[in-house]
Write an enzyme that holds these catalytic residues in place. Structure first.
Site, PDB file in Angstrom:
ATOM      1  N   LYS A  66       0.847  -1.202   0.000  1.00 26.75           N
ATOM      2  CA  LYS A  66       0.000   0.000   0.000  1.00 26.75           C
ATOM      3  C   LYS A  66       0.880   1.248   0.000  1.00 26.75           C
ATOM      4  CE  LYS A  66      -3.967   1.883   2.622  1.00 26.75           C
ATOM      5  NZ  LYS A  66      -4.848   1.634   3.790  1.00 26.75           N
ATOM      6  N   SER A  70      -9.553   1.376   2.723  1.00 24.63           N
ATOM      7  CA  SER A  70      -8.789   2.174   1.793  1.00 24.63           C
ATOM      8  C   SER A  70      -7.661   1.394   1.116  1.00 24.63           C
ATOM      9  CB  SER A  70      -8.173   3.374   2.513  1.00 24.63           C
ATOM     10  OG  SER A  70      -7.257   2.940   3.524  1.00 24.63           O
ATOM     11  N   SER A 114      -9.942  -0.905   6.868  1.00 29.92           N
ATOM     12  CA  SER A 114      -9.272  -0.825   5.558  1.00 29.92           C
ATOM     13  C   SER A 114      -8.514  -2.071   5.142  1.00 29.92           C
ATOM     14  CB  SER A 114      -8.330   0.382   5.519  1.00 29.92           C
ATOM     15  OG  SER A 114      -9.076   1.569   5.494  1.00 29.92           O
TER      16      SER A 114
END
Lengths: 99, 548
Positions: B144, B222, B246
């Site tokens: 990420k 996310s 997330s």
């Protein structure tokens, strides 16, 4: 159009602040710490953010979240504040109760 | 190797008494701190016994697929076994993933940065290191874009970090690389880790790998790009972060196994902060074994992150994720009581059927079901009202950027501004409520069971307890089949328990093996919109409402 009024405000016996009063509070707080919203367009739904939207968002937060949180009661003897609740001491000999 | 998981060896009363002091000490931690801990066993075997690792690899070996179209279809554990045996070349695996990224990512938009040449060079270098290269030797990983990566853009999908190239790796990334993992790319995310992956100005980017023709279906946020990269078989596994769902939300949205570990189990040094006291690094993986493999490497103390210090030692996650091979009728590793909320499995929809199937199979696997009913106070303490207390923590580290130019926050601005309007007494009220919620959780829930089903991520995110998401089936939609799944929570440091349950379920079912549609087939059938077509956008109000 004014935002919804929080029931919590009515229980104080005081008059609920108007949009204009909250906007003045918002502008004052931001001025105190040096944050300038005027770089945003005043109102533009196609912009990533605009002044009207930021004010509307904060007014809703002030009217709904803040009074409700403030009014929530906890036993002052029972729960000292903690930032990291899951933190644990090293594993010891004691077991987690009888199962 | 221990004969019982760590959650059975924790003294909860002393931990409750100690939390305040730890909270104060941990407040000193900052992801902007300087680099350099160096405390890591580069084999990645911290906590895992040689016997446990051997049993793990044997278990993976037994269930290897007979054949695959491409090594990119292998799970991380399967690929690792073949690499260890010398029958799969890390270069071949990296090339297979890069080939798919090259062919497909113009549609998925899962990656911000693809590190093709770096990944190739890493794979080639591993070939000269032999078996000493660690647990993740040659495994392509998607990271990420809020994890610092040395010399590589780390944008958090925000204008603020658009040119940011850290000089060092986040501790979690450093450990993954040290264990032989290959960072194949940095993945798209919600701006500053708020919602589904968007440009800073709100344009939708990453699509759900199950519905690449319909960008309105959320990939989960996310950590959207990490989940899509793994679901679409463009990386063997991935890491995300969870502040408000997330990791587990994208895992559920894309048929993956996501594990949010206990706060402090994995260092946050080098992760761009969203909420200091709620940010959790963790794996988004194909199955429980892959999640265990990554967590085994990522977990452990980091002197530069006080949140990781003074905690129980890292246990053997590999063993936890290995069902007992000699007892096929009862594969759960440890005697386990699973808490079930009233009405949790009710309903006529496929997701409810999946929940009932899960309970049936787990009972057959030897898990004892216990009904647990949290009190009304538990519901109040974990409500959206208390959830709002997180907001000042996101605002504080970003004040200099708010002063510089609020436009840097793009579509994410509103919740950063709200955080300026909670007073200190209200913030403290929230911290006290978290203490009360934890005590209530340990008493009302974990006083009766070892793990519990959950209907949402917020309570366990608030108090830093572990959560695991896994798939339980697929439902038909007009866009094709889409996965559904369940959330399981555990007491502090109950990751072993969660992995053991997930592994038992995945031994008995195939849902985690079902892959999304192959993009080439959709393209040939002209079921995809043109590349570059608008995918829609979210407004600032949308983002604030959905913010993690």
């Amino acid at each position: 159009m004014p935002d919804d009024r929080s029931p919590a405000l009515n229980t104080t016996g005081g008059r609920a602040p108007s949009d204009e009063e909250l906007d003045a509070y918002i502008r004052t707080r931001l001025a105190l710490i040096g944050i300038d919203l005027s770089v945003l367009p005043e109102e533009d739904p196609d912009a990533p953010a605009d002044q009207a939207g930021v004010h509307r968002s904060i007014r809703n937060f002030l009217r709904n979240t803040v009074p409700a949180l403030s009014a929530y009661e906890l036993d002052p003897q029972a729960w000292p504040p903690v930032l990291y609740p899951a933190a644990l001491p090293p594993v010891g000999e004691e077991r987690v109760g009888e199962r | 190797m221990s004969d019982e998981p760590q959650d059975r060896r924790v003294d909860r009363r002393s931990f409750l008494a100690r939390m305040g002091a730890l909270g104060a000490a941990a407040a000193l931690g900052t992801p902007f701190a300087a680099s350099g801990s160096g405390h890591f066993d580069r084999t990645g075997l911290r906590g895992s016994s040689p016997e446990g690792a051997r049993e793990f690899w044997q278990g993976v070996r037994r269930t290897l697929p007979a054949s695959v179209d491409s090594p990119a279809e292998l799970t991380a554990s399967e690929a690792a076994v073949l690499i260890r045996e010398g029958t799969l070349d890390p270069v071949e695996l990296v090339e297979a993933c890069l080939d798919r990224i090259g062919r497909w990512d113009d549609r998925y938009l899962a990656f911000n940065t693809v590190l093709a040449e770096e990944a190739r060079a890493s794979a080639r270098a591993l070939n000269s290191e032999g078996d000493d290269a660690g647990l993740l030797r040659g495994i392509p990983l998607a990271v990420k874009d809020n994890y610092y990566t040395e010399g590589v853009l780390t944008t958090a999908n925000s204008h603020i970090f658009r040119d940011f190239r850290p000089e060092w790796d986040a501790e979690a990334v450093r450990r993954l690389r040290s264990a032989g993992g290959i960072v194949i790319g940095k993945t798209q995310m919600g701006p500053l880790a708020t919602t589904r992956a968007l440009t800073p100005d709100g344009k939708i980017t990453t699509v759900n790998a199950w519905t690449p023709a319909n960008p309105s279906v959320s990939p989960g946020g996310s950590s959207s790009g990490s989940a899509t990269a793994v679901a679409a078989r463009m990386a063997s596994s991935s890491i995300g972060t969870q502040t408000g769902g997330s990791i587990t939300v994208p895992a559920l949205a894309q048929g993956l196994t996501g594990l949010k570990p206990t706060m402090g189990r994995v260092s946050l040094r080098g992760v761009i902060p969203l909420t200091y006291s709620r940010d959790h690094p963790g794996p988004i993986a194909r199955d429980a074994r892959d999640a265990a493999l990554l967590l085994q490497v990522m977990a452990g103390p980091d002197p530069a992150d006080p949140r990781t210090l003074g905690l129980p030692p890292v246990p053997d996650y590999l063993t936890a994720a290995t069902p007992r091979g000699d007892q096929e009728d009862e594969p759960i590793r440890w005697p386990t009581r699973l808490g079930v909320l009233p009405g949790w499995a009710d309903g006529d929809d496929p997701a409810a059927s999946g929940r009932r199937a899960f309970l049936r199979e787990m009972e057959a696997a030897g898990v004892r079901m216990v009904e647990v009913t949290p009190s009304e106070q538990w519901d109040e303490l974990s409500s959206s009202l208390m959830n709002a207390v997180r907001l000042p923590e996101r605002t504080e580290p970003f004040l200099e950027y708010l002063r510089e130019d609020v436009r840097l926050f793009g579509v994410s601005l509103n919740s950063w501004m709200q955080g300026l309007f909670l007073s200190a007494d209200e913030y403290l009220k929230g911290q006290r409520a978290r203490h009360a919620l934890l005590a209530s959780t340990l008493d009302e829930i974990f006083g009766h069971c070892d793990a519990v089903v959950q209907t949402g991520h917020v309570p366990f995110d608030m108090i830093g307890l572990p959560l695991l998401a896994l798939p339980t089936g697929h439902r038909p939609t007009e866009d094709g089949p889409r996965p559904h799944g369940i959330l399981l929570g555990a007491p502090p440091f109950g990751e072993e328990r969660l992995l053991s349950i997930a592994a038992a379920w995945q031994t008995r079912t195939e849902h985690h093996r079902v892959r999304p549609p192959v993009l080439d087939e959709l393209r040939e059938a002209r079921l995809l919109p043109p590349a570059g077509a608008s995918r829609g956008r979210l407004s600032a109000e949308d983002v604030a409402e959905r913010s993690q």
